[in-house]
Write a protein that holds these residues in place. Structure first.
Motif, mmCIF file in Angstrom:
data_model
loop_
_atom_site.group_PDB
_atom_site.id
_atom_site.type_symbol
_atom_site.label_atom_id
_atom_site.label_comp_id
_atom_site.label_asym_id
_atom_site.label_seq_id
_atom_site.Cartn_x
_atom_site.Cartn_y
_atom_site.Cartn_z
ATOM 1 N N TYR A 52 36.848 31.857 -64.359
ATOM 2 C CA TYR A 52 35.870 32.695 -65.100
ATOM 3 C C TYR A 52 34.927 33.257 -64.007
ATOM 4 N N LYS A 53 34.519 32.084 -63.039
ATOM 5 C CA LYS A 53 33.721 32.558 -61.924
ATOM 6 C C LYS A 53 34.210 33.685 -61.001
ATOM 7 N N LEU A 54 35.460 33.547 -60.580
ATOM 8 C CA LEU A 54 36.032 34.843 -60.008
ATOM 9 C C LEU A 54 36.133 36.009 -60.535
ATOM 10 N N SER A 55 36.315 35.770 -62.018
ATOM 11 C CA SER A 55 36.359 37.010 -62.828
ATOM 12 C C SER A 55 34.999 37.772 -62.841
ATOM 13 N N LEU A 56 34.056 37.076 -62.991
ATOM 14 C CA LEU A 56 32.797 37.903 -62.716
ATOM 15 C C LEU A 56 32.436 38.730 -61.558
ATOM 16 N N GLU A 57 33.073 38.296 -60.544
ATOM 17 C CA GLU A 57 32.920 38.760 -59.282
ATOM 18 C C GLU A 57 33.831 39.913 -58.728
ATOM 19 N N HIS A 58 35.071 39.729 -59.280
ATOM 20 C CA HIS A 58 36.114 40.760 -58.788
ATOM 21 C C HIS A 58 36.812 41.620 -60.010
ATOM 22 N N HIS A 59 36.289 41.157 -61.269
ATOM 23 C CA HIS A 59 36.951 42.049 -62.463
ATOM 24 C C HIS A 59 36.400 43.691 -62.110
ATOM 25 N N PRO A 60 37.598 44.392 -62.436
ATOM 26 C CA PRO A 60 37.012 45.971 -62.282
ATOM 27 C C PRO A 60 35.875 46.564 -63.072
ATOM 28 N N ASP A 61 35.561 45.885 -64.165
ATOM 29 C CA ASP A 61 34.414 46.305 -64.943
ATOM 30 C C ASP A 61 33.222 45.950 -64.076
ATOM 31 N N LYS A 62 33.292 44.861 -63.192
ATOM 32 C CA LYS A 62 32.082 44.401 -62.591
ATOM 33 C C LYS A 62 32.089 44.805 -61.002
ATOM 34 N N ASN A 63 33.290 45.073 -60.398
ATOM 35 C CA ASN A 63 33.333 45.601 -59.188
ATOM 36 C C ASN A 63 34.267 46.693 -59.114
ATOM 37 N N PRO A 64 33.919 47.908 -58.878
ATOM 38 C CA PRO A 64 34.807 49.134 -58.659
ATOM 39 C C PRO A 64 35.667 49.186 -57.432
ATOM 40 N N ASP A 65 35.368 48.226 -56.411
ATOM 41 C CA ASP A 65 36.082 48.207 -55.062
ATOM 42 C C ASP A 65 37.605 48.415 -55.269
ATOM 43 N N PRO A 66 38.496 49.023 -54.976
ATOM 44 C CA PRO A 66 39.808 48.839 -55.040
ATOM 45 C C PRO A 66 40.581 47.717 -54.334
ATOM 46 N N GLU A 67 40.109 46.974 -53.222
ATOM 47 C CA GLU A 67 40.520 45.921 -52.649
ATOM 48 C C GLU A 67 40.298 44.633 -53.696
ATOM 49 N N SER A 68 38.786 44.864 -54.513
ATOM 50 C CA SER A 68 38.615 43.810 -55.323
ATOM 51 C C SER A 68 39.478 44.004 -56.550
ATOM 52 N N ARG A 69 39.907 44.980 -57.026
ATOM 53 C CA ARG A 69 40.797 44.927 -58.061
ATOM 54 C C ARG A 69 42.187 44.555 -57.671
ATOM 55 N N LYS A 70 42.810 44.568 -56.446
ATOM 56 C CA LYS A 70 43.950 44.092 -56.068
ATOM 57 C C LYS A 70 43.962 42.565 -56.267
ATOM 58 N N LEU A 71 42.685 42.039 -55.508
ATOM 59 C CA LEU A 71 42.330 40.650 -55.716
ATOM 60 C C LEU A 71 42.272 40.112 -56.894
ATOM 61 N N PHE A 72 41.585 40.614 -57.860
ATOM 62 C CA PHE A 72 41.590 40.185 -59.289
ATOM 63 C C PHE A 72 42.959 40.041 -59.818
ATOM 64 N N ILE A 73 43.771 41.051 -59.750
ATOM 65 C CA ILE A 73 45.017 41.071 -60.052
ATOM 66 C C ILE A 73 45.834 39.835 -59.799
ATOM 67 N N LYS A 74 45.923 39.217 -58.531
ATOM 68 C CA LYS A 74 46.383 38.132 -57.781
ATOM 69 C C LYS A 74 45.782 37.021 -58.674
ATOM 70 N N ILE A 75 44.249 37.027 -58.695
ATOM 71 C CA ILE A 75 43.545 35.906 -59.456
ATOM 72 C C ILE A 75 44.017 35.469 -60.931
ATOM 73 N N ALA A 76 44.192 36.581 -61.622
ATOM 74 C CA ALA A 76 44.703 36.689 -62.798
ATOM 75 C C ALA A 76 46.019 35.974 -63.052
ATOM 76 N N ASN A 77 47.028 36.384 -61.959
ATOM 77 C CA ASN A 77 48.239 35.994 -62.032
ATOM 78 C C ASN A 77 48.361 34.343 -61.822
ATOM 79 N N ALA A 78 47.429 34.114 -60.800
ATOM 80 C CA ALA A 78 47.703 32.611 -60.344
ATOM 81 C C ALA A 78 46.991 31.909 -61.577
#
Length: 297
Positions: A52-78
């Motif tokens: 949940y902590k990492l979601s607030l930082e890297h979720h596409p709705d919170k962070n539009p950065d493309p690299e952050s979006r890719k990282l969030f996908i990996k975090i969600a998968n983990a």
């Protein structure tokens, strides 16, 4: 043999190099625990809080950065892997036993794709595929057999006889010795019924898929037949009907139903009268056939 064994051993390391590391199929090359920033012995609550902590930082709705979006996908998968005790146990096993590549890979695909597929859909799809191949094979064999029969002199004579019957011989007199017209030949061939031993005309009723659907009906029909047979011939001791006697004779001779159908009625009657379903009668029949075979030689 030795050369083949040496070649297989030499190719094994290369094959292992081409396969991904067994734990890498879960979170690519990154450790799933490292992605969430937790230790391997973290409990479910700690894993959930880290996600949940990492979601607030890297979720596409919170962070539009493309690299952050890719990282969030990996975090969600983990998180999907570690929140479930079963998949987390499989991942921990893959980390502890990286040499068991094939086993760990099979466990991964079983966990992620096995439960998402309805077994009924798999069964229906398998039956459809098998039935399609079965029908194509039957159609191909039947078509080839038909073409081979059409090249025989016996088939050509049947066509000529049918043409003579339809035209009263007028067509043959006009054409003389010329070949039969292709259109006429095609029309006549449709009227000629071909019975080819060992090759049956394709039928939807013989397909495995149709037979599987009709399985309850088929089982009920067989049980009903068995009960009627037992009541009629075991309990009431009635004499065998002609159809049932033919069935017993065919089974005793161990011949196909189509072969039995091609036997002339007089021969059938002789065989049925011998009551070959009785063991002693069958042995006597075999002895007679052997004597007849020796006499002809």
């Amino acid at each position: 043999m030795a050369a083949a064994s040496l070649l297989s051993f030499s190719l094994l390391p290369l094959l292992l190099l081409l396969l991904p590391v067994s734990n890498a199929i879960y979170c690519d090359e990154v450790d799933c625990y490292d992605l969430l920033g937790v230790k391997q012995d973290a409990n479910a609550s700690e894993i959930r809080k880290a996600y949940y902590k990492l979601s607030l930082e890297h979720h596409p709705d919170k962070n539009p950065d493309p690299e952050s979006r890719k990282l969030f996908i990996k975090i969600a998968n983990a998180y999907e892997i570690l929140k479930d005790e079963s998949t987390r146990g499989q991942y921990d096993y893959a980390i502890a036993h990286p040499e068991e590549v094939f086993y760990n890979t099979a466990q991964y695909y079983r966990a992620y794709y096995g439960h998402k597929t309805d077994p009924r859909a798999v069964l229906i799809g398998l039956l459809l595929i098998v039935s399609a191949f079965q029908y194509i094979n039957q159609l191909t064999r039947y078509s080839q057999a038909i073409e081979n029969v059409k090249q025989t002199p016996a088939y050509r004579n049947r066509l000529k006889a049918l043409e003579f019957e339809r035209t009263g011989g007028l067509s043959s007199k006009k054409k003389g010795h010329k070949q039969m017209d292709k259109k006429v030949e095609e029309e006549l061939s449709n009227e000629v019924e071909l019975q080819i031993q060992g090759v049956e005309k394709p039928s939807l009723w013989s397909l495995y898929g149709v037979q599987f659907i009709l399985l309850p009906y088929s089982i009920g029909k067989v049980l009903s037949w068995e009960i009627c047979w037992f009541w009629r011939y075991r309990v009431k001791k009635l004499p065998y009907a002609w159809e049932d006697a033919c069935y017993l004779t065919q089974k005793s001779l161990k011949i196909h139903a189509n072969t039995w159908q091609n036997i002339d009625d007089y021969r059938k009657e002789i065989l049925v009268m011998k009551r070959l379903w009785d063991k002693s009668n069958m042995e006597r029949h075999i002895a007679e056939m052997r004597k007849e075979s020796k006499r002809r030689k």
